[in-house]
Design an enzyme around this catalytic site. Sequence first.
Site, PDB file in Angstrom:
ATOM      1  N   HIS A 107     -15.009 -26.222 -60.535  1.00 36.32           N
ATOM      2  CA  HIS A 107     -13.682 -26.094 -61.131  1.00 36.32           C
ATOM      3  C   HIS A 107     -12.652 -25.761 -59.677  1.00 36.32           C
ATOM      4  O   HIS A 107     -11.673 -25.846 -59.516  1.00 36.32           O
ATOM      5  CB  HIS A 107     -13.526 -24.935 -62.160  1.00 36.32           C
ATOM      6  CG  HIS A 107     -12.448 -24.732 -62.784  1.00 36.32           C
ATOM      7  ND1 HIS A 107     -12.563 -23.845 -63.847  1.00 36.32           N
ATOM      8  CD2 HIS A 107     -11.347 -25.378 -62.870  1.00 36.32           C
ATOM      9  CE1 HIS A 107     -11.295 -23.843 -64.433  1.00 36.32           C
ATOM     10  NE2 HIS A 107     -10.713 -24.713 -63.897  1.00 36.32           N
ATOM     11  N   HIS A 148     -18.620 -23.813 -62.424  1.00 35.02           N
ATOM     12  CA  HIS A 148     -17.553 -23.170 -61.714  1.00 35.02           C
ATOM     13  C   HIS A 148     -17.331 -23.390 -60.717  1.00 35.02           C
ATOM     14  O   HIS A 148     -15.960 -23.650 -60.169  1.00 35.02           O
ATOM     15  CB  HIS A 148     -18.004 -21.510 -61.628  1.00 35.02           C
ATOM     16  CG  HIS A 148     -18.100 -20.772 -63.059  1.00 35.02           C
ATOM     17  ND1 HIS A 148     -17.076 -20.839 -63.965  1.00 35.02           N
ATOM     18  CD2 HIS A 148     -18.929 -20.040 -63.575  1.00 35.02           C
ATOM     19  CE1 HIS A 148     -17.077 -20.008 -65.087  1.00 35.02           C
ATOM     20  NE2 HIS A 148     -18.539 -19.356 -64.848  1.00 35.02           N
ATOM     21  N   HIS A 177     -24.762 -23.868 -64.696  1.00 35.44           N
ATOM     22  CA  HIS A 177     -23.687 -23.336 -65.210  1.00 35.44           C
ATOM     23  C   HIS A 177     -22.702 -22.770 -63.939  1.00 35.44           C
ATOM     24  O   HIS A 177     -21.563 -22.926 -63.962  1.00 35.44           O
ATOM     25  CB  HIS A 177     -24.088 -21.989 -65.812  1.00 35.44           C
ATOM     26  CG  HIS A 177     -23.084 -21.193 -66.300  1.00 35.44           C
ATOM     27  ND1 HIS A 177     -22.705 -20.916 -67.522  1.00 35.44           N
ATOM     28  CD2 HIS A 177     -22.271 -20.070 -65.792  1.00 35.44           C
ATOM     29  CE1 HIS A 177     -21.653 -20.109 -67.563  1.00 35.44           C
ATOM     30  NE2 HIS A 177     -21.347 -19.423 -66.598  1.00 35.44           N
ATOM     31  N   GLU A 178     -23.504 -22.066 -62.957  1.00 33.40           N
ATOM     32  CA  GLU A 178     -22.512 -21.560 -61.755  1.00 33.40           C
ATOM     33  C   GLU A 178     -21.921 -22.830 -61.136  1.00 33.40           C
ATOM     34  O   GLU A 178     -20.793 -22.741 -60.292  1.00 33.40           O
ATOM     35  CB  GLU A 178     -23.426 -20.588 -60.775  1.00 33.40           C
ATOM     36  CG  GLU A 178     -23.906 -19.583 -61.492  1.00 33.40           C
ATOM     37  CD  GLU A 178     -22.720 -18.733 -62.197  1.00 33.40           C
ATOM     38  OE1 GLU A 178     -21.585 -18.728 -61.771  1.00 33.40           O
ATOM     39  OE2 GLU A 178     -23.064 -17.997 -63.175  1.00 33.40           O
TER      40      GLU A 178
END
Length: 679
Positions: free
Chosen positions: A478, A475, A471-472
């Site tokens: 991104h 990010h 998940h992290e």
Amino acid sequence: MGDTNPLLQNFSTPHQTAPFDRITEEDFMPAFEKALEEGRSEIKAIINNPGEPTFENTIEAMEKSGKLLDRISSVFFNLNLAETNEKIQSIAREVSPMLSEYSNDIWLNEKLFERVKQVYNQHENNSQLNVEQKKLLDDTYKAFARRGASLSGSEKERYREISSKLSQLSLQFGENVLAETNDFKLHITNKDDLAGLPGDVLDAAAQRAKSDNKEGWIFTLQIPSYLPFMKYADNRDLRETMFRAFTSRGNKGNKRDNNEIIKKTVALRSERSKLLGFKNHAEYVLTERMAKTPDKVNSFLNELLEAALPFAQKDVKDVETFAKKEGFKGTLQRWDFAYYSEKLKTESFNISDEMTKPYFQLEKVKDGIFDLTNQLYGLSYKRNKEIPVYNKEVEAYEVYDNDGSFLSVLYLDFFPRDSKQGGAWMTSYLEQHKKNGKDVRPHISVVTNFTRPTSTKPSLLTYNEVNTFLHEFGHALHGMLSNVTYESMAGTSVYRDFVELPSQIMENWAQQKDWLQKVAKHYKTGEPIPGELVDKIIAAGNFQSGYATVRQLSFGMNDMAWHTIEKPVSKQVSEFENEAMQATELFPDVDGSCMSTAFGHIFDGGYAAGYYGYKWAEVLDADAFDLFKKNGIFDKETAQKFRDNILSKGGTKDPMDLYVSFRGQEPSIEPLLERSGLK
């Protein structure tokens, strides 16, 4: 910058990274003062420019101002989260109102707003602007309106007061939660009290006791200690002790109590939104979100609740039935749920965290994630020990693109410390942008609180922690793959209910056999994880997903309730919260427990009136991953499409336009309901 203060000099480090090895606490205050002075003179020069206001001399000049302040702030506030101490905390309390004042001096400046309005109203000239320039112009104009530029004199003063108070309250809230988390220690000396706890959990607790110069075992409220205790400890009284300590953080009526801070925060947010012409804080926030209105968010939450609640009630019933079969008598309480749920999961799927952990060695999972991003996007990673770090445990990498060009610096900070907030997050020390035709590449950081290695074992992750890492890292991608002109639109600078799409889509690979079998290798033997164990992981993926969904929705409903108030709250925080979450309740109330008083996302983070965004983005990520499933989960073409249309674009366009350009259609809720087994 001739000053000897390292924060004020050009960073002569690899890739101009922060010189953590040279920065001391004493450097921050003088650096802030100098940067504020420099930022003010840059803004003054824009206001006093004798030329006609243009996009370049006003909008772009504003975007380029305050860069020294941005640099110092990002170093300082990231340290305050990941490596804090009393000195840093006291500087944060001193500097936050100064930063609020600086920001208000910009947004409330009538002459500056006048220039911005002139540029905004020049339709003929604006037709020559490209997409990003138009977006920057639009964003800048809206930012003034949303930050009180149109207010009258006394209203402006009140707006200033509110902003300053809110920044102080937010800091105080976070400090209180960290102190309350660190304060509690369950010290066990009787071996019988450890029944049910796995070996590696005991090793970590023994190591913690040793580091505190104590005999026996110490358990804390940090997640790698707290969660396994709640799942595995047979001693029900001690589980209750841990649960009550965890859920009463900030709610004990002591000097670290967060009740009044919450009431003041929501009252001030409500007052500020009214000043700006909105009914409540949620309405103010949501005009800049995909969801647009509080009604839309509430109906979205209720639609999901309607779908999930029957499944959640059945999940709780199943655990109750199982507990009774195991000889449990009385009413199932919240501190019993994780314990019996884990046992039921083990029985139903013949799987538990303890069976899978030996296969999820942190180092191997990290390599697996690096490899996945290499397969999808062609990225490669090279550790560089010359890059200074703020704690010896932090790892720094250079990230290279598929053509071999330098893409980003990546910091990884894995383990809990008393100086570090709980949870997991991605942040940046430098955002990607273009400067004088040169592409300035970002410095990105991923911070987690995973189980530490012990003297006998490496760090072994639960399956849940594998998901957190993915998940992290989503990010981080991104941030790292950003390719925009302006810093204010780079990477994760997007609508809050869109920002979780790149992170949550990554979690889907943890449900794919092809990926899991590559990553999961036994830490002792190096044997790949057996196929049947992977099948069980996948089969158990939706275990109690109704319960998990309703729990997440309860947080979103609590958040929306706090931020749709139109007058100050007079009742107790716990009473207000119970009413807000009533429709989602599955257990008896626990006296003294309060979720809000430690709800950092909304009272010490950027998720106020935005917590629903996790679920909103799940709709997007389930729908988006459908395309990967159709074309192949390692399909480079689909990945390139995702990179080109979403990851690289930051906030340069409306998120729905970006999504449709990737997917070819608007998202449907069906793939999420299907994936979660809620149909």
